[in-house]
Design an enzyme around this catalytic site. Structure first.
Site, PDB file in Angstrom:
ATOM      1  N   GLY A 114       2.669  16.245   5.916  1.00 43.30           N
ATOM      2  CA  GLY A 114       3.482  15.590   6.938  1.00 43.30           C
ATOM      3  C   GLY A 114       4.854  16.242   7.034  1.00 43.30           C
ATOM      4  O   GLY A 114       5.061  17.359   6.552  1.00 43.30           O
ATOM      5  N   GLY A 116       7.610  15.897   5.454  1.00 39.27           N
ATOM      6  CA  GLY A 116       8.208  16.334   4.180  1.00 39.27           C
ATOM      7  C   GLY A 116       7.615  17.660   3.725  1.00 39.27           C
ATOM      8  O   GLY A 116       8.337  18.614   3.407  1.00 39.27           O
ATOM      9  N   ASP A 139       0.731   8.280  10.295  1.00 39.22           N
ATOM     10  CA  ASP A 139       1.765   7.711  11.170  1.00 39.22           C
ATOM     11  C   ASP A 139       1.855   8.410  12.523  1.00 39.22           C
ATOM     12  O   ASP A 139       2.463   7.891  13.452  1.00 39.22           O
ATOM     13  CB  ASP A 139       3.139   7.796  10.500  1.00 39.22           C
ATOM     14  CG  ASP A 139       3.276   6.855   9.320  1.00 39.22           C
ATOM     15  OD1 ASP A 139       2.336   6.101   9.055  1.00 39.22           O
ATOM     16  OD2 ASP A 139       4.334   6.888   8.660  1.00 39.22           O
ATOM     17  N   ARG A 277       0.555 -17.357   8.965  1.00 39.80           N
ATOM     18  CA  ARG A 277       0.067 -16.597   7.810  1.00 39.80           C
ATOM     19  C   ARG A 277       0.434 -15.142   8.004  1.00 39.80           C
ATOM     20  O   ARG A 277       0.628 -14.693   9.137  1.00 39.80           O
ATOM     21  CB  ARG A 277      -1.459 -16.717   7.679  1.00 39.80           C
ATOM     22  CG  ARG A 277      -1.952 -18.117   7.369  1.00 39.80           C
ATOM     23  CD  ARG A 277      -1.639 -18.515   5.931  1.00 39.80           C
ATOM     24  NE  ARG A 277      -2.245 -19.783   5.578  1.00 39.80           N
ATOM     25  CZ  ARG A 277      -1.676 -20.968   5.733  1.00 39.80           C
ATOM     26  NH1 ARG A 277      -0.471 -21.050   6.275  1.00 39.80           N
ATOM     27  NH2 ARG A 277      -2.290 -22.069   5.352  1.00 39.80           N
ATOM     28  N   ARG A 286      -4.957   4.219   4.732  1.00 41.61           N
ATOM     29  CA  ARG A 286      -4.965   5.628   4.336  1.00 41.61           C
ATOM     30  C   ARG A 286      -6.308   6.057   3.746  1.00 41.61           C
ATOM     31  O   ARG A 286      -6.535   7.238   3.516  1.00 41.61           O
ATOM     32  CB  ARG A 286      -3.862   5.888   3.302  1.00 41.61           C
ATOM     33  CG  ARG A 286      -2.465   5.780   3.849  1.00 41.61           C
ATOM     34  CD  ARG A 286      -1.649   7.023   3.563  1.00 41.61           C
ATOM     35  NE  ARG A 286      -1.523   7.310   2.168  1.00 41.61           N
ATOM     36  CZ  ARG A 286      -0.389   7.217   1.462  1.00 41.61           C
ATOM     37  NH1 ARG A 286       0.715   6.810   2.057  1.00 41.61           N
ATOM     38  NH2 ARG A 286      -0.350   7.537   0.201  1.00 41.61           N
TER      39      ARG A 286
HETATM   40  O1  F6P Z   1       3.793   8.608   5.465  1.00 41.22           O
HETATM   41  C1  F6P Z   1       2.722   7.784   5.740  1.00 41.22           C
HETATM   42  C2  F6P Z   1       2.896   6.453   5.127  1.00 41.22           C
HETATM   43  O2  F6P Z   1       1.684   5.888   5.434  1.00 41.22           O
HETATM   44  C3  F6P Z   1       4.053   5.580   5.616  1.00 41.22           C
HETATM   45  O3  F6P Z   1       3.796   4.876   6.786  1.00 41.22           O
HETATM   46  C4  F6P Z   1       4.273   4.668   4.454  1.00 41.22           C
HETATM   47  O4  F6P Z   1       5.571   4.145   4.422  1.00 41.22           O
HETATM   48  C5  F6P Z   1       4.045   5.577   3.315  1.00 41.22           C
HETATM   49  O5  F6P Z   1       3.044   6.477   3.726  1.00 41.22           O
HETATM   50  C6  F6P Z   1       3.671   4.900   2.031  1.00 41.22           C
HETATM   51  O6  F6P Z   1       3.346   5.881   1.113  1.00 41.22           O
HETATM   52  P1  F6P Z   1       3.293   5.729  -0.471  1.00 41.22           P
HETATM   53  O7  F6P Z   1       2.871   4.356  -0.784  1.00 41.22           O
HETATM   54  O8  F6P Z   1       2.311   6.770  -0.881  1.00 41.22           O
HETATM   55  O9  F6P Z   1       4.660   6.027  -0.949  1.00 41.22           O
END
Ligand code: F6P
Length: 359
Positions: A114, A116, A139, A277, A286
């Protein structure tokens, strides 16, 4: 030619399909392929570098996760190292990485990641590494590509959850607030919310007013629709407030977002008197098998990345600009992140079909 593959950052369904297509395409050209384990850890002596043969990638295209593993804590330009006193310092280990790659006879790296990981790729490219990027994130927030693989799978998972929540919310006349991933962007919430006919969609790009959210819930009640489904991106925030965080930043990590669904459910219940709720879909989005769309996109990206290496498109990323896969400079990709355009037809259609954005 000897190339190496790396998967960094959070995983996304489709990573294995990219790996398979890249390996087979490279082998077809008569190249050697290596796999760097856990981001770049394998090249820094902290994990393995393995040969990628046709056997290694057999039967993996439909599997979630990544056979090369991933980490979001392995930036070689600022590698976290523990001092003897236990504190963490960040050390630039990129020269060591480039030297190790040279020693292993690696001519080029394909990095699948991504924003990063792509920024790291750009840093390594500037230091002379021959590198090509493949965009990956559920995302969908990487610029220059219409879509990233993993996004469609995440939307499908969220959609299935919305469908299920509808039946139970309706049976109990409840408001159910579902939180989906999306640190800075609301693509998952928006697409799953519209496809799943949610009543309210809250995204970081459109700060909300909780009163407007409650107005929508009350209006539905008056119309005899006594339940409501609110889909909120984890990074959404109120007009006069901040994002919600579940935990402070661990060393080298971003602070963990989360909690907005709980907060909203409490707030909506207090203001409307309706039973509310909440649900955090979290990492379910993921995992699992990539959808057909994601598997196809991933395969196309993997094959195209190898062709980008053959064309010496160093410092470029493969991208979908339908109907074609193109190569774009990482500098252009990283200039600006991709965000939901509030004037986009998806937002307009959501509004015109009665969905509130709380604004
Ligand atoms: O970058 C994708 C993502 O799904 C973000 O939406 C979410 O904040 C993050 O990963 C969470 O990642 P991790 O739990 O691996 O730090």
């Amino acid at each position: 030619m000897r190339i190496a593959l790396s998967t960094g950052g959070g995983d996304a369904p489709g990573l294995n399909a990219v790996i398979r297509a890249a390996v087979l395409t490279a082998l077809d050209l008569g190249w050697d392929v290596l796999g760097i384990k856990r981001g770049y850890a394998g090249l820094l002596g902290e994990d393995e570098v393995i040969p990628m043969t046709a056997d290694v990638v057999r039967g993996i295209a439909h599997l979630g996760g990544t056979i090369l593993r991933a980490t979001n804590r392995g930036n070689p330009l600022a590698y976290e190292t523990r001092r003897p006193d236990g504190s963490i310092e960040k050390v630039d280990r990129s020269d060591e990485l480039i030297e190790n790659a040279r020693k292993m006879g690696i001519d080029a790296i394909i990095t699948i990641g991504g924003d990063g990981s792509l920024a790291i790729a750009q840093g390594l490219f500037r230091k002379g590494m021959k590198i090509v990027g493949v965009p990956k994130t559920i995302d969908n927030d990487v610029s220059g590509t219409i879509s990233t693989f993993g996004f469609d799978t995440a939307v499908s998972t969220a959609l299935e959850a919305i469908d299920k929540l509808h039946t139970t919310a309706e049976s109990h006349d409840r408001v159910i607030v579902m939180e989906v991933m999306g640190r800075d962007t609301g693509f998952i919430a928006l697409h799953a919310g519209l496809a799943g006919t949610a009543d309210v969609i809250l995204i970081p790009e459109i700060p909300y007013d909780v009163q407007k959210v409650c107005d929508k819930v009350r209006a539905r009640d008056r119309a005899g629709r006594r339940f409501s489904i609110v889909v909120v991106a984890e990074g959404a925030f109120p007009r006069d407030g901040e994002k919600s965080f579940r935990a402070a930043a661990a060393p080298g990590e971003k602070p963990r977002l989360g909690g907005i669904a709980d907060e909203l459910a409490i707030e909506i219940q207090m203001r409307t008197g309706k039973e509310c709720r909440s649900l955090v879909l979290g990492h379910l989005q993921r995992g699992g098998q990539p959808t057909g769309y994601d598997r196809l996109l991933a395969a196309r990206f993997g094959g195209a990345a190898v062709r980008a290496v053959a064309a010496e498109k160093w410092g470029h990323m493969v991208a979908l600009q339908s109907p074609h896969i193109v190569y774009i400079p990482l500098d252009d990709v990283l200039r600006e992140p991709k965000r939901v355009d509030p004037g986009h037809d998806v937002v307009l259609t959501a509004r015109s079909t009665g969905i509130s954005f709380g604004d």
